[in-house]
Structure formats: C-alpha cells, structure tokens
Scaffold this motif. Structure first.
Motif, short mmCIF file in Angstrom:
data_model
loop_
_atom_site.label_atom_id
_atom_site.label_comp_id
_atom_site.label_asym_id
_atom_site.label_seq_id
_atom_site.Cartn_x
_atom_site.Cartn_y
_atom_site.Cartn_z
N SER A 172 -41.74 38.81 1.92
CA SER A 172 -41.52 38.48 3.22
C SER A 172 -40.66 37.08 3.08
N GLY A 173 -39.56 36.87 3.96
CA GLY A 173 -38.97 35.89 3.86
C GLY A 173 -39.76 34.41 4.75
N GLY A 174 -40.33 35.13 5.79
CA GLY A 174 -41.15 34.12 6.77
C GLY A 174 -42.43 33.47 5.58
N ASN B 242 -42.49 35.74 15.24
CA ASN B 242 -41.10 35.88 14.75
C ASN B 242 -40.75 36.11 13.32
N SER B 243 -42.15 36.40 12.52
CA SER B 243 -41.78 36.59 11.18
C SER B 243 -42.71 37.85 10.86
N GLY B 244 -42.42 39.18 10.59
CA GLY B 244 -43.37 40.11 10.48
C GLY B 244 -44.46 40.06 9.74
N SER C 207 -45.28 31.71 16.13
CA SER C 207 -44.08 31.53 16.11
C SER C 207 -44.00 30.27 15.44
N SER C 208 -42.80 30.48 14.28
CA SER C 208 -42.57 29.17 13.50
C SER C 208 -41.62 28.44 14.53
N ILE C 209 -41.71 27.17 14.17
CA ILE C 209 -40.94 26.54 15.02
C ILE C 209 -39.67 26.05 14.32
N TRP C 210 -38.90 26.97 14.29
CA TRP C 210 -37.55 27.09 13.60
C TRP C 210 -36.39 26.29 14.29
N ARG C 211 -36.73 26.19 15.65
CA ARG C 211 -35.67 25.44 16.50
C ARG C 211 -36.64 24.95 17.73
N ASP C 212 -36.13 23.84 18.03
CA ASP C 212 -36.99 23.01 19.02
C ASP C 212 -37.44 23.64 20.26
N MET D 171 -48.30 29.77 32.02
CA MET D 171 -48.39 31.33 31.98
C MET D 171 -49.96 31.88 31.97
N CYS D 172 -50.49 31.23 30.97
CA CYS D 172 -52.07 31.46 30.43
C CYS D 172 -52.92 30.97 31.65
N LYS D 173 -52.53 29.91 32.35
CA LYS D 173 -53.26 29.56 33.47
C LYS D 173 -53.12 30.73 34.75
N ARG D 174 -51.87 31.09 34.80
CA ARG D 174 -51.43 31.81 35.80
C ARG D 174 -52.10 33.29 35.84
N TYR D 175 -52.20 33.83 34.40
CA TYR D 175 -52.93 35.11 34.35
C TYR D 175 -54.33 35.11 33.80
N ASP D 176 -54.78 33.73 33.95
CA ASP D 176 -56.22 33.77 33.54
C ASP D 176 -56.58 34.34 32.14
N LYS D 177 -55.68 34.14 31.22
CA LYS D 177 -55.82 34.70 29.74
C LYS D 177 -55.22 33.59 28.84
N PRO D 178 -56.01 33.56 27.86
CA PRO D 178 -55.75 32.51 26.74
C PRO D 178 -54.61 33.17 25.84
N ALA D 179 -54.11 32.01 25.18
CA ALA D 179 -53.16 32.28 24.13
C ALA D 179 -53.70 31.12 22.97
N SER D 180 -53.97 31.79 22.00
CA SER D 180 -54.29 31.00 20.72
C SER D 180 -52.91 30.91 19.89
N ILE D 181 -52.60 29.49 19.62
CA ILE D 181 -51.27 29.27 18.98
C ILE D 181 -51.26 28.61 17.63
#
Lengths: 470, 470
Positions: free
Chosen positions: A177-179, B318-320, B391-396, B408-418
C-alpha cells in the motif's frame, strides 16, 4: 517456485539501481502522475542515468526527451515505469519486452483489484512478462525507493522525499500500500533509524514479498519489515523466511472478515485464514506485528540493541507509578519480573537515593552516577536478561545516562528497552536529536522486549535447522 | 461516609482558592523543596494572597516572611502545605489545628507507604485531623493545581508550569502519583485540551477520589479522569460515581500481582482484586482506561464531540490500507461496520473520485468539497451512528475539512473520531495549532469511539436510575 537466487537477485538489482529509465505515460498534461516521477528523478534526486518519457505526442517532460513508442528509444533501457490507464498497459509491456527491457514497474491501478475485467488485463501482462522473461513490480503499486543508491520512482513524490533519501538506514520495507509507505517514510523522519530500501508490491502479479525477502537477505539490510494485505504463495514465503537470519517483521491487514473485505477491494488477492497465516509466521520465524505503527517504531530495538536472550526483565524508573504500571504490562506480555538476588539488592543498598531495591527499582532525585551504577548493577545481574528503562528526562543528564547505557548493553550483551514518561513531543525531539532508541509509550517499550526475545528464539531455531542441513 | 456535599465542597474549595497559605518546611537550605513551592507562588504564579514560610530559623523565603511556629503567624491562614520530614508532621498538623487552619496538604513522604512506623505517624495525623475537623490532602502527594484560579502548590515546579497554568481546560484530574501528574501536564501541552484542576491524593488518609469526584461534579469540570493505585473505600466511590453524569475515567495500576506489589511500595493501600474493581466500575458508570496514555489522549473525544449513541461506524479514508486495518481494529473493539444503505451508496456514486462506495469509503486525490460531501452523506445516513475519519493531511485543505466536520458532527449529533496517517510529529503540530481533536493512532481513535459509546450507555442508565428515584 524460487529461481536461482543469484540470477534472480541480479535481475532484481535493476529495480534499485537502473542506469536508464523509461517513464511510460509521463506527459505535460495537467496532474499527470508520470511527470511527477520525472520531476522527482530530475529535481529531487538528480538521477545520473538516462531518462526518457513515453507519450502520444512524443513530448519532452522536465527536460527528458519524449518518444511516442518504446521502440523509438535510441538507447538501451534498464527499467520501465508504466503509469498509464490500465487498458493500454499490456501493449506497453509487450513493447518493453520487444525492446529488451527486463524490469518493469507498473504503477497503474485498475487490475485484479477491480474485478474480472481488470483480472483479464493482469493475465495479459503476465503472459508478456513470461514470454520476455520480464520481472514485474505491481501493478497497482508505488514503485521503489532506495536510500543507498538514491533512486526513487514513486509517483506523486514531493520535495520532502529528499530528506528521506538523505537518511539511509538499515530497515528495508516491502509494502502492499502506497499510503502505508508514505506513513512509514514520514514517521521515520521523527525517529532515529532510516530506510535502506522500500518496495511497493501492489497486486504482486510477479515479484512478491518472498522474492524481496530473499533479495534483502543478500544486501545491506538489517531488518526486513512488511505490510501485507494478502499472501498468494504461502509455501514460497515460508520456505524463504526459514533461511533468513535477519529479523523479518510483518503487519497483515485483514485479520477479520470486515478487514479482509476491505483489503480485497484495495490490492486484490484471496482472503487468507488468519490462524493459518499466524501459524505460518511462527513456523518460519516471521515476527508478526500487532499494530501498523510497530512497523516503523520497533525495528530500532533490533538495530540498536543486543537480542533479549531470556524473558527476565528488571525495570528501573525515577517515578514509582511507572514501575507499577509497567509491571502489569510486562506480565500481560508474558515477560517475567524476577526477584533480585540478595547480592544485587546489597549492591543497590549501597547507593544513595534508591527508594525501592525490589524490581521495579525506583529512585528519587539522584545524580547521574547513581543512575549509571544502578543500571550497571542490573545489567550485570545473573538473574536479569534485559532492562526496561523508564526515566523521565527531567534533566538533560538523563540523555547522557541513556547514551552510556547503550554502550553498557553492548558490553553485557543484554538489551535495554527505553521509554521516557515525557510528552510525545519531547520524546520525538530527544530521540531525533541524540539518536537514542526511545519508544513512544510503555506498551511499545515492552513490546520491543517481546519482539527482541521472539527474534532471539527464531534465530536459535533457524541456526539449529541450518546446522542440521549442512 | 459522605458528608453533606455543600458543606464538604465549601471546605474543599479552600484547597484550590486559598486567600493565604503557610508553607511549613520552606527554608533557604540548599535543595529545600518547600522553597520551590514559595518560588512557584511568587515567581511563576504571582499568587495574590498571603504566604508565610515556617522553619526553625524563622527565616524569610523568597521574600515571604518566616516564622518558627504556626502559632506565631500574625494573621489567619486558609491552608497549610507541609513538606517536612515525616516524623515532625503530626506536631505541625496539631499546631495548624490550634491555629484554626482547616485545610492541609501534606506533601512529605514516609507514611503508610513505608511500613509500620510510617503507619503510626499517619494514624497520629488522622487523630489531629479528626479533632480539629481538618481536611487533609496526602500525605505523600504533590498537592493541587488549579488552572482557573491559577493556583499551584506542587513542589519542584519549574518555569514550564506557567504554560500549563495559562492553558485552562475542561479536564479535572485526581492522581495518586506525582510522576503521572507531570506526564499528564507535559502531554496536554502537546494536545488541544487543557486542565481544569489537578489533585494529587497520595496515600489519601482523608480526601480521596470519591470526595474529589463529588467536588468536580459541582464545578466547571467537563471530564473527570483519575490515576489510582488502590481504592480504600469502594462503596463510597461507587455511591458517588453513580450520581455523577460527567464522564469519569480511571486508569488503575496494579491489575496483576506484580503490579500490585509495586504499587503498594509506592502509595501504600491494600491490594484490590482487579475483577472486583472492574465490576465496580461497570456498575457505577466509570470508564476504565486500558493505557495510562488514554488519561490525557481520550478526554478530548468527550469534550469536543457528541456522544456515540450506537455502535455502527462508517470509516472514511484517503488511503485504502487504512480502511482495512481499521476494520480489523473496530471489529476487535466490538464496533460494527454496517453495510451502507442503497440510498447512501447512490449518493456516494454521484461524487467523483470515490474508489470504494462500501464501508470503509475510500477515495483518491479529490478536492475538499468531495471530502465534505462524502462525510456529510455518511453522518446523515440513518445506518451510521458515528465516523472514523482517517485522512492523511497531504494538503492543508484537509485541516479545513476536519474543522468543518466538527461543526457537522454537532449538527447531526454524531461524533467523528479523527486520525491522520501522518507522522506523530505532524499530528501533534496540527492538533495544537488548529485545535482539532486528532488522535495519535488508529487504535486510539477507535478506542475513543468505544469510550464515547460507553459513556452514552452509562449516562442513559444513570438518568434512568435518577429518574426513578425522583
């Protein structure tokens, strides 16, 4: 399945050290990926060999001459990199074969990872490769990077790749995997070790992890580490791995059903039964990693420290809590925390500032010599096979202590796994600046001990097997 | 066991916001620890209240007046910090009682953690505390830090403490080890969240974790996090925890026999059966942490994101490879990766650059709007309770995408773990600079989802219990 190693490896050499390269699909169209390879060769690497671009308009790319067909290249070419739409790849492989090119990296996606149509294309490629005795890397891969020959044909490489290329080290990577490749390269920039070679094998229609292990067994690689999504030829992998004394590590995605489904849409390949794979690793002496992060964090334990010959660990800390926390982690990991011998305890008792002469040994604020005395007493103790050194870097002298312990470890042929209960930012900064093998967490430091002992046991087993055969 | 909360908490307030402090044991002798407290109050904090030093010579320390006895202090004192040899501590507690001081922090070590002699001293202290209705913190502790009132009586504090005090946040800590406290403070400087209050309870001869949970339930704390080496009053802890809706997290050392032995020599206390403790946590709604690092890394999931109401997670990458790796981790953690509904898949199908419309969703190079569209489709999908965003931070622009997803998470009342599959150095830098809740590893990001859902379930249970009672 295995070719004569010497012949095979001579041909594989060309992937890392080609005298001339054709980038098939490089053009001046916007967002052209082939152009990023030309750019990397020219601007970042200053590749000394010949480079040509193959594109419909026969246009020059980045100052490298362009031709509309491989047949038109007026000189010999060692290696071709193909990065075109999948549909035209087979035809280019054929042209390369006719031209006498015997090494091809196919970076294009759209083959067996994308169902039956892609599968047919891949088979067509394979037929041409067979016919012309071509070694293929990929398809659906990122290519190769070699920090010793300073060659790289990754597409999309940005300027930062130069830092990686300038930091040659002992780890060679085989990745599917490139990633993951990018994550490894970026992460090792925060670490002490560097990369020797990195090979992205993608769908591995020809060159696979077994070929690469065999290759890295004969170059200057110290540790072989792999990220795999599937294993097509398990027997071949096991047969090669059994003969290799260098540590071989693998992280495999797709342990669970959900993970397998995701992996198959990424780099094709059949689903592997995880228990079977696990058993194959144990039988052939491959260290199985538990977290993808271990692929860049653990090798330093094997390059910088002697192997752990037994499982009896003495822990040392300058904050009592970490002794207790690490004891839990060590027990969970199957390591032993031996009672220190009377003699060892007596020696420790003569030192000032030792709060706890039991294992874990726990000290208060103390000068550097007390640290060194304790650590030498523990390393030299017969009942101790290795150290877990957990000292917060509360003063700069702790860094000097760690450097000195690294020397002691070589002297006593016992490893120390080192963690500093400091912020990760501080750990990274100190590790990088002073080139010391600090781990990111207590869990990781304990895992490093486990992996070191695993490699010691594998090595013993392999040496015995090889001894019997000769 | 539990005093009237309002009265108790008013008295506990003084530990965090005293108008005047006596530092007993502060002198000008070299390496005097009491002097470091005076130095911190004067130089680092600019403490606006009165401070006096108590030492044999009645010498001023750091410009603060000195007296040879507590009785000689010419004004009222809210709180005393005792940092003298253990043997003289009981006498000072008595003097404080006579002087009318009702809050004492005993930072000195040498009590029940050091066998029978120390035990006797501790009992003597307890008798005086009882007699004079004194609330005691310690002995064998580091004291308190309050980033809102900007007060700190930690011994040995260095200049860096100012940065921590300048970074007030929502997490309040109860810790049974100074070393862990320092690790937390330093680590949070690399993170987005700050500390509200930190209390080091040491051998907890009086004030314990249950008292502090009750106290933090009534101040501006958002998340209560604890490091414990033992629990003396399990019933008390459970009774308090059941009434508290704020998330309570605990990491406990001494799960194993080896860990328990080490913990006992550190902060005394009886060995606790780990299974019993585990069950007590589940019954009273306390989140049990699996790694000490989680004590500073996980709270941000609870302060920055809505709770996870179900266990169905959509993963985006953004990377399989990371889709596949994370699927394994999620399955292991007991989370579900639902099949996306036909409707959701159709919406995703209309976007360019989506490689995989299954869960995990996998994209190639794409512009920000595609990221945002995908993430909104997933967050709004009925079959999805929360996101794992990798998502890798490949661009700013990825940073801007993450900021938008937080809204968005607040709007939909669902969390995202990042998580960003980037080097840890880059993760830290981005997290700090842009104040976004990035986790250090995929494993940690998945753990954050698990913990968020655990807290959701605890909260439901507690609300039901409280509803029934009222």
């Amino acid at each position: 399945l295995i070719m004569n190693t010497a012949i095979q490896n001579t041909q594989l050499d060309k992937f890392f050290n080609p005298a001339s390269v054709a980038v098939i699909g490089a053009s001046n169209a916007p967002f052209n990926l082939g152009a990023t390879i030309c750019n990397c060769l020219k601007e970042y690497i200053g590749f000394p060999g010949q480079v040509v671009a193959i594109n419909r308009k026969a246009e020059a790319v980045n100052g490298y001459p362009g031709y509309s067909s491989v047949a038109h290249i007026p000189h010999e070419v060692d290696m071709a990199v193909i990065i075109t739409p999948a549909a035209v790849v087979p035809q280019f492989v054929k042209e390369c074969g006719e031209k006498g090119i015997r090494n091809i990296v196919i970076e294009s996606a759209g083959f067996s990872e994308q169902g039956s149509e892609g599968n047919e294309l891949q088979k067509e490629i394979d037929r041409y490769a067979d016919r012309y005795k071509i070694r293929l890397l990929g398809p659906n891969c990122l290519g190769v990077m070699d920090n010793v020959s300073r060659f790289c044909c990754f597409y999309g490489a940005y300027e930062g790749i130069m830092d990686a290329l300038n930091k040659a080290g002992g780890i060679s990577y085989v990745i599917q995997s490139g990633g993951v490749g990018v994550l490894i390269i970026e992460s090792l920039m925060d670490d002490m070790q560097g990369i020797n070679k990195m090979v992205s094998i993608g769908n591995k229609s020809d060159v696979d992890e077994a070929d690469m292990i065999d290759y890295f067994n004969h170059d200057n690689t110290q540790v072989i580490a792999m990220y795999l999504e599937n294993v097509a030829h398990g027997e071949k992998l096991m047969k090669v791995a059994r003969r290799v004394k260098k540590p071989i590590m693998v992280f495999k995605a797709g342990r669970t059903e959900a993970g397998r489904v995701a992996a198959m849409s990424h780099t094709a390949g059949m689903a592997n039964n995880d228990a079977v794979f696990d058993s194959a690793c144990r039988q052939s002496g491959i260290i199985r990693l538990k977290s993808i992060n271990e692929i860049y964090s653990l090798p330093k334990m094997l390059t910088e420290m002697p192997l752990l010959r037994g499982n009896r660990i003495a822990a040392f800390t300058n904050s009592g809590a970490f002794g207790s926390i690490s004891a839990d982690i060590m027990v969970d990991a199957g390591l032993k925390m031996p009672k220190l011998a009377q003699q060892t305890r007596e020696k420790l008792g003569k030192l000032k500032g030792v709060f706890n002469r039991n294992n874990p040994v726990d000290i208060g604020p103390a000068p550097p010599q007390v640290y060194l005395d304790i650590l030498e007493i523990l390393l030299s103790a017969e009942e101790v096979d290795g150290l877990l050194l957990m000292s917060s870097i509360w003063r700069d002298f702790v860094i000097d202590v760690i450097k000195e312990v690294m020397k002691m470890c070589k002297r006593y042929d016992k490893p120390a796994s080192i963690y500093a209960p400091n912020s990760i930012g501080r750990i990274i900064a100190v590790r990088k600046q002073f080139n010391i093998p600090l781990f990111d967490s207590m869990e990781e430091a304990v895992r490093a001990l486990v992996v070191s002992h695993e490699q010691f046991k594998y090595l013993r087993k392999k040496e015995k097997l090889m001894g019997e055969k000769s």
